[in-house]
Each structure stands twice: as C-alpha cells, then as structure tokens.
Scaffold this motif. Structure first.
Motif, PDB file in Angstrom:
ATOM      1  N   GLY A 128       0.774  -1.228   0.000  1.00  0.00           N
ATOM      2  CA  GLY A 128       0.000   0.000   0.000  1.00  0.00           C
ATOM      3  C   GLY A 128       0.808   1.281   0.000  1.00  0.00           C
ATOM      4  O   GLY A 128       2.042   1.280  -0.124  1.00  0.00           O
ATOM      5  N   ASP A 129       0.075   2.385   0.149  1.00  0.00           N
ATOM      6  CA  ASP A 129       0.659   3.726   0.124  1.00  0.00           C
ATOM      7  C   ASP A 129       0.509   4.357   1.506  1.00  0.00           C
ATOM      8  O   ASP A 129      -0.565   4.307   2.107  1.00  0.00           O
ATOM      9  CB  ASP A 129      -0.062   4.591  -0.912  1.00  0.00           C
ATOM     10  N   LEU A 130       1.572   4.955   1.985  1.00  0.00           N
ATOM     11  CA  LEU A 130       1.551   5.536   3.327  1.00  0.00           C
ATOM     12  C   LEU A 130       0.559   6.696   3.435  1.00  0.00           C
ATOM     13  O   LEU A 130       0.515   7.569   2.565  1.00  0.00           O
ATOM     14  CB  LEU A 130       2.943   6.032   3.707  1.00  0.00           C
ATOM     15  N   ILE A 166       6.079   3.693   7.925  1.00  0.00           N
ATOM     16  CA  ILE A 166       6.662   2.450   7.424  1.00  0.00           C
ATOM     17  C   ILE A 166       5.579   1.579   6.806  1.00  0.00           C
ATOM     18  O   ILE A 166       4.457   1.493   7.326  1.00  0.00           O
ATOM     19  CB  ILE A 166       7.400   1.697   8.556  1.00  0.00           C
ATOM     20  N   ILE A 167       5.886   0.967   5.674  1.00  0.00           N
ATOM     21  CA  ILE A 167       4.910   0.168   4.933  1.00  0.00           C
ATOM     22  C   ILE A 167       4.878  -1.258   5.471  1.00  0.00           C
ATOM     23  O   ILE A 167       5.912  -1.909   5.602  1.00  0.00           O
ATOM     24  CB  ILE A 167       5.263   0.158   3.430  1.00  0.00           C
ATOM     25  N   SER A 197       8.496  -2.914   6.618  1.00  0.00           N
ATOM     26  CA  SER A 197       8.616  -3.707   7.839  1.00  0.00           C
ATOM     27  C   SER A 197       8.611  -5.198   7.524  1.00  0.00           C
ATOM     28  O   SER A 197       7.801  -5.668   6.725  1.00  0.00           O
ATOM     29  CB  SER A 197       7.453  -3.395   8.788  1.00  0.00           C
ATOM     30  N   ASN A 198       9.521  -5.951   8.169  1.00  0.00           N
ATOM     31  CA  ASN A 198       9.537  -7.409   8.037  1.00  0.00           C
ATOM     32  C   ASN A 198       9.135  -8.096   9.346  1.00  0.00           C
ATOM     33  O   ASN A 198       9.372  -9.286   9.544  1.00  0.00           O
ATOM     34  CB  ASN A 198      10.922  -7.902   7.606  1.00  0.00           C
ATOM     35  N   GLU A 199       8.526  -7.329  10.247  1.00  0.00           N
ATOM     36  CA  GLU A 199       8.217  -7.857  11.573  1.00  0.00           C
ATOM     37  C   GLU A 199       7.237  -9.026  11.542  1.00  0.00           C
ATOM     38  O   GLU A 199       7.325  -9.948  12.349  1.00  0.00           O
ATOM     39  CB  GLU A 199       7.674  -6.741  12.474  1.00  0.00           C
ATOM     40  N   LYS A 200       6.288  -9.002  10.626  1.00  0.00           N
ATOM     41  CA  LYS A 200       5.275 -10.065  10.602  1.00  0.00           C
ATOM     42  C   LYS A 200       5.897 -11.425  10.313  1.00  0.00           C
ATOM     43  O   LYS A 200       5.656 -12.395  11.037  1.00  0.00           O
ATOM     44  CB  LYS A 200       4.195  -9.759   9.564  1.00  0.00           C
ATOM     45  N   ILE A 201       6.707 -11.529   9.269  1.00  0.00           N
ATOM     46  CA  ILE A 201       7.289 -12.831   8.931  1.00  0.00           C
ATOM     47  C   ILE A 201       8.291 -13.270   9.996  1.00  0.00           C
ATOM     48  O   ILE A 201       8.381 -14.464  10.315  1.00  0.00           O
ATOM     49  CB  ILE A 201       7.956 -12.807   7.529  1.00  0.00           C
ATOM     50  N   LYS A 202       9.007 -12.341  10.584  1.00  0.00           N
ATOM     51  CA  LYS A 202       9.955 -12.688  11.650  1.00  0.00           C
ATOM     52  C   LYS A 202       9.223 -13.226  12.874  1.00  0.00           C
ATOM     53  O   LYS A 202       9.686 -14.158  13.532  1.00  0.00           O
ATOM     54  CB  LYS A 202      10.807 -11.471  12.015  1.00  0.00           C
ATOM     55  N   LYS A 223      12.184   7.389  -0.682  1.00  0.00           N
ATOM     56  CA  LYS A 223      12.795   6.828   0.526  1.00  0.00           C
ATOM     57  C   LYS A 223      11.775   5.981   1.272  1.00  0.00           C
ATOM     58  O   LYS A 223      11.310   6.308   2.367  1.00  0.00           O
ATOM     59  CB  LYS A 223      13.352   7.942   1.407  1.00  0.00           C
ATOM     60  N   SER A 224      11.430   4.852   0.636  1.00  0.00           N
ATOM     61  CA  SER A 224      10.432   3.949   1.202  1.00  0.00           C
ATOM     62  C   SER A 224      11.049   3.052   2.263  1.00  0.00           C
ATOM     63  O   SER A 224      12.171   2.569   2.112  1.00  0.00           O
ATOM     64  CB  SER A 224       9.813   3.098   0.086  1.00  0.00           C
TER      65      SER A 224
END
Length: 335
Positions: free
Chosen positions: A132-134, A140-141, A308-313, A304-305
């Motif tokens: 999506g778009d911020l 953070i996307i 987040s990788n928190e979900k998969i981690k 400057k996008s």
C-alpha cells in the motif's frame, strides 16, 4: 507433485534448486513449465554456478504458457502444490498491455486451474510494489498498509496488485493461498535483468548514484521462506520479505567493494532524474528504441520507502541474511 511457474527467472530458478535439493529428505517431485527450450539453459547455468548440475535432470520440464489455457491443462495433471513465480518485470510504458496480460490474466488462469484441480496450496511471489501507500500519519509500509488508487503507480505495480486480487479471489472460492512480497531481490546469475544488471553496470564503471532507499532481500531467503510457509499450516496470509532498508548508494558501494571496482562518485539529485527520464523518452521516440529510464524508475531512485519485516519474523521465528555480506558471497560465486 509441485508445479513451479517462472522457473527460468531469478526466483523461480533458485526455487527449483531449493526444492530439488530437498527431494533427498522426502519432498515431492518437481515440475516446471517453460515457454522456449532456450530459456531452460538460464536455469541450467544457475545449477552449474552452484555445482548442482547433477540435480538439474530431476526436474520435469513441460512446455506451457500461463496465458495459453490449453497448455496449462497438462501442466496441472498430478499437481498438489503450486508456486507461481512467472511475471513480466518492466517499467517501460510501452509494455503496459503485455505486463497486464501476463501478470493479471496469467495469474487468473493459474488460480482457475488451482481451483478446478483442487490444489492443496498456492504460493504467489508478488512484490513490495503491490503493497500500500503511506497515509499522512504513517512512516513504514506493512502488509496492512492500504493501497490508494488515487496515487500514481507504475504499470508494473498495478499489474502485481491486480494479480494479488486474483489470488484473493481464489481464496474466497476455497483455495488455500500465500502471498509473499519480496523487496528488491539480490541474487547471482541472470546478468541481463534485475540485480544482475546492477552488478553488470557497476562492473562496467557506473559513476552515478542516488539517495533513495528501498527494501532488499537475498533470493535465497525468498525461496527458503516461501518453502517454509508452504510446508506449514499457515495459509491465506501475505508476508513482506525484506532483510534491510538500504539506500541505493550503499547497495552500489557494496557491489563495487565486492567486485573491487571504483564506487559511483556522482550524486544525481531528484530534479536531474526528472530531466533524464524525459530525455530518455524523447530518444525512444526519435530512434524508436526501448526505454532505458522511465518516469517510474526515476521516482523509485529517489523515493525513501521503508518496509517492515516484523510479521514474517514473528510468525516463522526467522531472520534474514545480511545483504552486504550476501553481496560479497555471490560476487565470489560469480567468479
């Protein structure tokens, strides 16, 4: 049996290698589709690069095209799981019709065959371009960031978003699905496209850099995590796959260091990038040549996008390969 589309591309070829290496521990047999016999050589070259040529012949290759429905009928015979990696990646506006046909219509065909053949699970390799778009209050996307159709998007991003809508349609009709959204994928081989082209340009003496940022991920992480998700009970979810948010300057510098060549030294500011894509458009019209630099690539170069990788981690309790270290490793592999 597992079916892989796009097995002659960067992700698909690495996925095939990962899957056939897993056959020794009881995994299913693997079938891959191809459009031309010559394209299979790219995948074979990758197996040679990793000294795994002996495993290449364990893949069952079948000629088919995701936009040719009759050819897909045979491809799905005996299949239980599907990894859909096939896609056209282009930011040239002239390719709009082709991009939408392959990426959206082709994905719709894969979903329809999965439904009619009672496939156990479908994993779609999408892109962070489809995220999506911020909003004004966001920084953070994530997987939950909403797509805003009022904002400008490249034809490629629109096609990947449209493809995801087809995947979710399949889920609504009873298909178990997974969507992974990799960032900019770094990996060896395929020097005329994607990250391979980056390595080639730096090796040839690229002098310019920009200060835009994006999410980057090693191709080995993309295929490993996709496989782990497919072999789990997890379904009907999407996951952003990025190792780090890194500036393009830092990526280019890492590549230059790994290749032991000069780093790019000239900073190109956004206003100049806007001039460059317009000049490129004029040249493409006058000389009827393919676009080398488009409005979409210009925008991406200085955007400057942050992703987040928190979900998969959290879900897989996994981590990612450090991109700078991975660049060193695959640069030595290239040699």
């Amino acid at each position: 049996m597992i079916l892989v589309t796009g097995g002659t591309g960067l992700v698909g070829a690495h996925l095939l290698l990962h899957l056939v290496e897993s056959q020794s521990i009881g995994s299913e047999k693997v079938r891959a589709i191809y459009r031309t016999a010559e394209s299979i050589n790219k995948t074979k070259s990758l197996f040679q690069l990793y000294n795994r040529t002996n495993l290449f012949d364990s893949i069952e290759w079948l000629e088919a095209d995701i936009i040719d429905v009759p050819s897909l009928e045979q491809a799905f015979v005996g299949i239980d799981k599907v990894y859909h990696c096939a896609a056209v990646i282009s930011f040239d506006p002239k390719d709009e019709e082709l991009i939408r046909k392959i990426n959206i219509e082709g994905t719709a065909n894969i979903v329809n065959f999965c439904l009619s053949n009672s496939i156990q699970k479908l994993c779609y390799i999408s892109s962070i371009a489809a995220l999506g778009d911020l909003a004004a209050h966001e920084t953070i996307i994530t997987e939950e960031t909403e797509w805003n159709p009022e904002k400008p998007h490249s034809d490629y991003a629109i096609s990947k978003y449209g493809a995801e809508m087809e995947i979710w349609r399949g889920q609504q009709e009873g298909l178990k699905i997974l969507i992974v959204n990799p960032g900019v994928i770094i990996g060896p081989g395929f020097q005329e496209q994607g990250s391979g082209l980056l390595f080639k340009k730096v090796a040839d003496g690229l002098t310019f850099y920009t200060l835009g940022t994006s999410g980057f991920v090693a191709v080995s992480d993309v295929v490993r995590i996709s496989s782990e998700l497919m072999n789990s009970e997890i379904c009907n979810e999407r996951f952003t796959l990025i190792a780090q948010n890194i500036s393009f300057r830092d990526i280019l510098n890492s590549i230059a260091d790994a290749l032991q060549v000069q780093k790019p030294t000239k900073h190109v500011k956004p206003f100049l990038m806007e001039i460059v894509w317009r000049v490129d458009w004029i040249l493409s019209v006058v000389f009827r040549q393919k676009r080398q630099f488009t409005k979409a690539t210009a925008k991406a170069s200085y955007s400057k996008s942050q992703y987040s990788n928190e979900k998969i981690k959290r879900v897989l309790k996994t981590d990612f390969i450090d991109i700078h270290q991975y660049i060193k490793e695959i640069s030595s592999l290239k040699a």
